[in-house]
Design an enzyme around this catalytic site. Structure first.
Site, mmCIF file in Angstrom:
data_model
loop_
_atom_site.group_PDB
_atom_site.id
_atom_site.type_symbol
_atom_site.label_atom_id
_atom_site.label_comp_id
_atom_site.label_asym_id
_atom_site.label_seq_id
_atom_site.Cartn_x
_atom_site.Cartn_y
_atom_site.Cartn_z
ATOM 1 N N GLN A 64 48.678 -33.628 50.959
ATOM 2 C CA GLN A 64 49.638 -32.520 50.958
ATOM 3 C C GLN A 64 49.029 -31.237 50.385
ATOM 4 O OE1 GLN A 64 53.044 -33.848 51.883
ATOM 5 N NE2 GLN A 64 53.327 -31.761 52.568
ATOM 6 N N LYS A 73 54.123 -35.371 46.023
ATOM 7 C CA LYS A 73 54.774 -36.389 46.856
ATOM 8 C C LYS A 73 55.485 -37.369 45.954
ATOM 9 C CE LYS A 73 55.091 -37.561 51.224
ATOM 10 N NZ LYS A 73 54.976 -36.710 52.433
ATOM 11 N N GLY A 113 62.194 -34.601 52.741
ATOM 12 C CA GLY A 113 62.242 -35.913 53.384
ATOM 13 C C GLY A 113 60.862 -36.441 53.730
ATOM 14 N N ASP A 114 60.806 -37.701 54.086
ATOM 15 C CA ASP A 114 59.624 -38.381 54.629
ATOM 16 C C ASP A 114 60.186 -39.690 55.205
ATOM 17 O OD1 ASP A 114 56.477 -38.144 54.582
ATOM 18 O OD2 ASP A 114 56.882 -40.230 54.154
ATOM 19 N N SER A 135 59.770 -26.104 55.732
ATOM 20 C CA SER A 135 60.386 -26.286 54.412
ATOM 21 C C SER A 135 60.149 -25.045 53.553
ATOM 22 C CB SER A 135 59.776 -27.499 53.699
ATOM 23 O OG SER A 135 60.373 -28.697 54.133
HETATM 24 P P1 NDP Z 1 61.210 -41.806 59.804
HETATM 25 O O1 NDP Z 1 61.647 -42.693 58.713
HETATM 26 O O2 NDP Z 1 62.177 -40.879 60.438
HETATM 27 O O3 NDP Z 1 60.542 -42.651 60.978
HETATM 28 C C1 NDP Z 1 59.452 -43.472 60.729
HETATM 29 C C2 NDP Z 1 59.119 -44.225 62.000
HETATM 30 O O4 NDP Z 1 57.902 -44.946 61.811
HETATM 31 C C3 NDP Z 1 60.158 -45.251 62.377
HETATM 32 O O5 NDP Z 1 60.171 -45.423 63.767
HETATM 33 C C4 NDP Z 1 59.646 -46.507 61.674
HETATM 34 O O6 NDP Z 1 60.088 -47.710 62.277
HETATM 35 C C5 NDP Z 1 58.155 -46.355 61.851
HETATM 36 N N1 NDP Z 1 57.479 -46.995 60.719
HETATM 37 C C6 NDP Z 1 57.604 -46.695 59.413
HETATM 38 N N2 NDP Z 1 56.856 -47.491 58.657
HETATM 39 C C7 NDP Z 1 56.265 -48.319 59.498
HETATM 40 C C8 NDP Z 1 55.360 -49.383 59.324
HETATM 41 N N3 NDP Z 1 54.927 -49.751 58.092
HETATM 42 N N4 NDP Z 1 54.912 -50.020 60.438
HETATM 43 C C9 NDP Z 1 55.344 -49.656 61.671
HETATM 44 N N5 NDP Z 1 56.216 -48.662 61.895
HETATM 45 C C10 NDP Z 1 56.662 -48.006 60.833
HETATM 46 O O7 NDP Z 1 59.968 -40.993 59.212
HETATM 47 P P2 NDP Z 1 59.309 -39.633 59.751
HETATM 48 O O8 NDP Z 1 59.402 -39.568 61.230
HETATM 49 O O9 NDP Z 1 59.826 -38.531 58.928
HETATM 50 O O10 NDP Z 1 57.792 -39.860 59.310
HETATM 51 C C11 NDP Z 1 56.811 -40.431 60.180
HETATM 52 C C12 NDP Z 1 55.431 -40.043 59.692
HETATM 53 O O11 NDP Z 1 55.291 -38.627 59.718
HETATM 54 C C13 NDP Z 1 55.069 -40.452 58.262
HETATM 55 O O12 NDP Z 1 53.684 -40.722 58.188
HETATM 56 C C14 NDP Z 1 55.393 -39.195 57.463
HETATM 57 O O13 NDP Z 1 54.670 -39.169 56.245
HETATM 58 C C15 NDP Z 1 54.903 -38.140 58.439
HETATM 59 N N6 NDP Z 1 55.423 -36.795 58.258
HETATM 60 C C16 NDP Z 1 56.749 -36.533 58.215
HETATM 61 C C17 NDP Z 1 57.212 -35.242 58.096
HETATM 62 C C18 NDP Z 1 58.655 -34.907 58.124
HETATM 63 O O14 NDP Z 1 58.964 -33.719 58.082
HETATM 64 N N7 NDP Z 1 59.554 -35.861 58.215
HETATM 65 C C19 NDP Z 1 56.284 -34.124 57.974
HETATM 66 C C20 NDP Z 1 54.892 -34.481 58.113
HETATM 67 C C21 NDP Z 1 54.503 -35.782 58.238
HETATM 68 P P3 NDP Z 1 61.338 -48.487 61.607
HETATM 69 O O15 NDP Z 1 62.522 -47.635 61.887
HETATM 70 O O16 NDP Z 1 61.366 -49.801 62.287
HETATM 71 O O17 NDP Z 1 61.021 -48.584 60.153
HETATM 72 O O1 2IT Z 2 54.319 -35.109 54.881
HETATM 73 C C1 2IT Z 2 54.978 -34.049 54.890
HETATM 74 O O2 2IT Z 2 54.445 -32.947 55.042
HETATM 75 C C2 2IT Z 2 56.433 -34.138 54.721
HETATM 76 N N1 2IT Z 2 56.962 -35.243 54.617
HETATM 77 C C3 2IT Z 2 57.256 -32.892 54.643
HETATM 78 C C4 2IT Z 2 57.216 -32.314 53.250
HETATM 79 C C5 2IT Z 2 58.139 -31.155 53.019
HETATM 80 O O3 2IT Z 2 58.163 -30.726 51.857
HETATM 81 O O4 2IT Z 2 58.808 -30.676 53.937
#
Ligand code: NDP
Ligand code: 2IT
Length: 444
Positions: free
Chosen positions: A111, A126, A165-166, A376
């Site tokens: 991050q 984080k 969120g994450d 954000s």
């Molecule tokens: P969500 O919780 O909305 O979705 C996560 C997705 O990934 C779900 O489909 C989930 O499946 C799957 N998943 C999670 N863990 C596992 C695992 N151990 N094995 C297989 N599938 C898995 O999260 P986000 O979409 O927000 O985040 C997804 C990725 O993007 C993460 O790496 C996060 O750190 C990154 N990220 C998110 C940001 C954001 O703004 N939200 C910004 C930048 C990066 P299931 O529902 O079955 O658990």
């Molecule tokens: O991994 C990421 O950059 C996030 N989950 C979003 C972090 C944020 O502060 O919006």
């Protein structure tokens, strides 16, 4: 031994049993070798690498809460305030049973550089917990979130540390946490981002990570003589990032044929029906088997394998280390031209090297998924100004930031003799700004 190797050894020695953290540090330090060597004496004297790989502060706390049967449950929780050289700590909160200190440290470390690349004044942090929101009632999720915030509120603030969120933390969880923060402190301030639109959230924050991923991917393809329109795209994940990546890819004229969750993946030859996917994942919180059941030409496959399908572009958007060496080999064999990481560190080091050695364009997560945290930061600006921009205004700014990030990492790679190596470009460009700020601020 070189300074870089010394520091890597120290990180491994001092942080045992944290393989994801070691992996993230290794990738960054390997890219920085050429930068460090040019100024080794200065960086050594300043102990810059020791400082940048060590969090400023790590909070570990317990979260007790009562489940629907009246049983007290206890979870482990974390907030790692990694680096505040260029702004208040900023980064998400992950709620997933796999969460431990090493995972939060790898995410916090990434991050720092991601936030630097956005060009906005945000430091790296984080947090999260091994609490699993899956299968819990709304009341149980609220009980957890309130207890979590009862401890965390002492350490955060709009100008101090701004979580978001994450994985596992979406609008519902942020709402419960915000309510508790406000109740405990009496302050109505931008202490969290990803808030609902009725209480200070920014338009386009929900879409921002997925949309931003596509803005950067489109620019990377364009600058390498390709057009996203007409391409076949494989996406993993079915959460916030995946859903809006699929939506924007389709708006750009690509055909997205896959999505996945932790139990399996779907191949929909007709193209993913994103409205149906949203209904199943955002509203019903159900499994992808329901998606497959509702689509006549859709195949469901249990387990791993989403990247074995034939595609031009792969967008891993689920979780760390999901794209492994056998996936990289399948992508290359199937003629894939580009991989852009929507998730954080979804590609193993071995798979990244294989893809790059075989000429696949590779955009690392700290650049490609920076649209979420960038938006954000735009939410923080709007909260401070006490006004709200329109969707179009935020989306335009997001697009400008993502295109700017691509050119920034492309130029940094060229400047250090590694043209086309966007991993090195992202690490170097992200690092230089933070290093400069740290040295200007003295020994702190
Ligand atoms: P969500 O919780 O909305 O979705 C996560 C997705 O990934 C779900 O489909 C989930 O499946 C799957 N998943 C999670 N863990 C596992 C695992 N151990 N094995 C297989 N599938 C898995 O999260 P986000 O979409 O927000 O985040 C997804 C990725 O993007 C993460 O790496 C996060 O750190 C990154 N990220 C998110 C940001 C954001 O703004 N939200 C910004 C930048 C990066 P299931 O529902 O079955 O658990
Ligand atoms: O991994 C990421 O950059 C996030 N989950 C979003 C972090 C944020 O502060 O919006």
């Amino acid at each position: 031994m070189s300074y870089v190797d010394e520091i890597y050894e120290r990180v491994v020695r001092e942080n045992p049993s944290q393989p994801e953290f070691h992996q993230a540090v290794r990738e960054v330090l390997d890219s920085l070798r050429v930068v460090i060597e040019r100024n080794e004496e200065k960086y050594r004297r300043e102990a810059l690498l020791e400082r940048i790989t060590m969090p400023e502060r790590q909070l570990l706390f317990r979260v007790p809460w009562v489940d629907d049967k009246g049983q007290v449950q206890v979870n482990n929780a974390f907030r790692v305030q990694f680096n505040s050289a260029i702004g208040p700590y900023k980064g998400g909160l992950r709620l997933h049973p796999s969460v431990n200190l090493g995972i939060i440290k790898f995410l916090g470390f990434e991050q720092i550089f991601k936030n630097s690349l956005t060009g906005l004044p945000i430091g790296g942090g984080k947090g999260g917990s091994d609490f699993d929101p899956k299968g819990k009632s709304d009341r149980e999720v609220m009980a957890f979130c309130q207890s979590f915030m009862t401890e965390l509120h002492k350490y955060i603030g709009a100008d101090v540390d701004v979580p978001a969120g994450d994985i596992g933390t979406g609008a519902r969880e942020i709402g419960f946490m915000y309510g508790q923060y406000k109740r405990l402190t009496g302050k109505y301030e931008g202490v969290l981002t990803g808030k609902g639109l009725s209480y200070g959230g920014s338009l386009a924050r929900t879409q921002a990570t997925g949309y931003g991923l596509l803005y950067l991917t489109e620019e990377m393809l364009r600058c390498n003589g390709h057009d996203i329109a007409g391409k076949t795209v494989a996406v993993s994940g079915a959460g916030n990032v995946a859903i809006y990546a699929i939506e924007k890819a389709q708006q750009m004229g690509a055909k997205v044929v896959t999505a996945s969750d932790s139990t399996g993946w779907v191949y929909d030859a007709d193209g993913i029906d994103v409205a149906l996917l949203k209904e199943i994942k955002e509203v019903k919180r159900a499994r992808l088997t329901e998606y497959a059941a509702a689509r006549p030409n859709c195949e469901y496959h249990a387990g791993r394998g989403v990247f074995t399908v034939k595609c031009d572009v792969a967008l891993p958007c689920a979780t760390q280390n999901e794209l492994q060496i056998e996936d990289a080999k399948a992508l290359v064999a199937n003629g894939c031209i580009a991989v852009a990481e929507g998730a954080n560190m979804p590609t193993t080091l071995e798979a990244t090297d294989y893809l790059r050695e075989h000429g696949v364009l590779f955009a690392p997560g700290k650049a490609a998924n920076a649209g979420g945290v960038a938006t954000s930061a735009l939410e923080m600006s709007q909260n401070s100004m006490r006004l709200s921009w329109t969707f179009e205004e935020v989306d335009q700014k997001l697009k400008g930031i993502m295109v700017g990030i691509f050119h920034n990492i492309d130029n940094a790679a060229r400047e250090y003799g590694m043209e086309g190596n966007y991993v090195a470009g992202a690490n170097i460009a992200g690092f230089l700004k933070v290093a400069d700020a740290m040295m200007a601020q003295g020994v702190v």
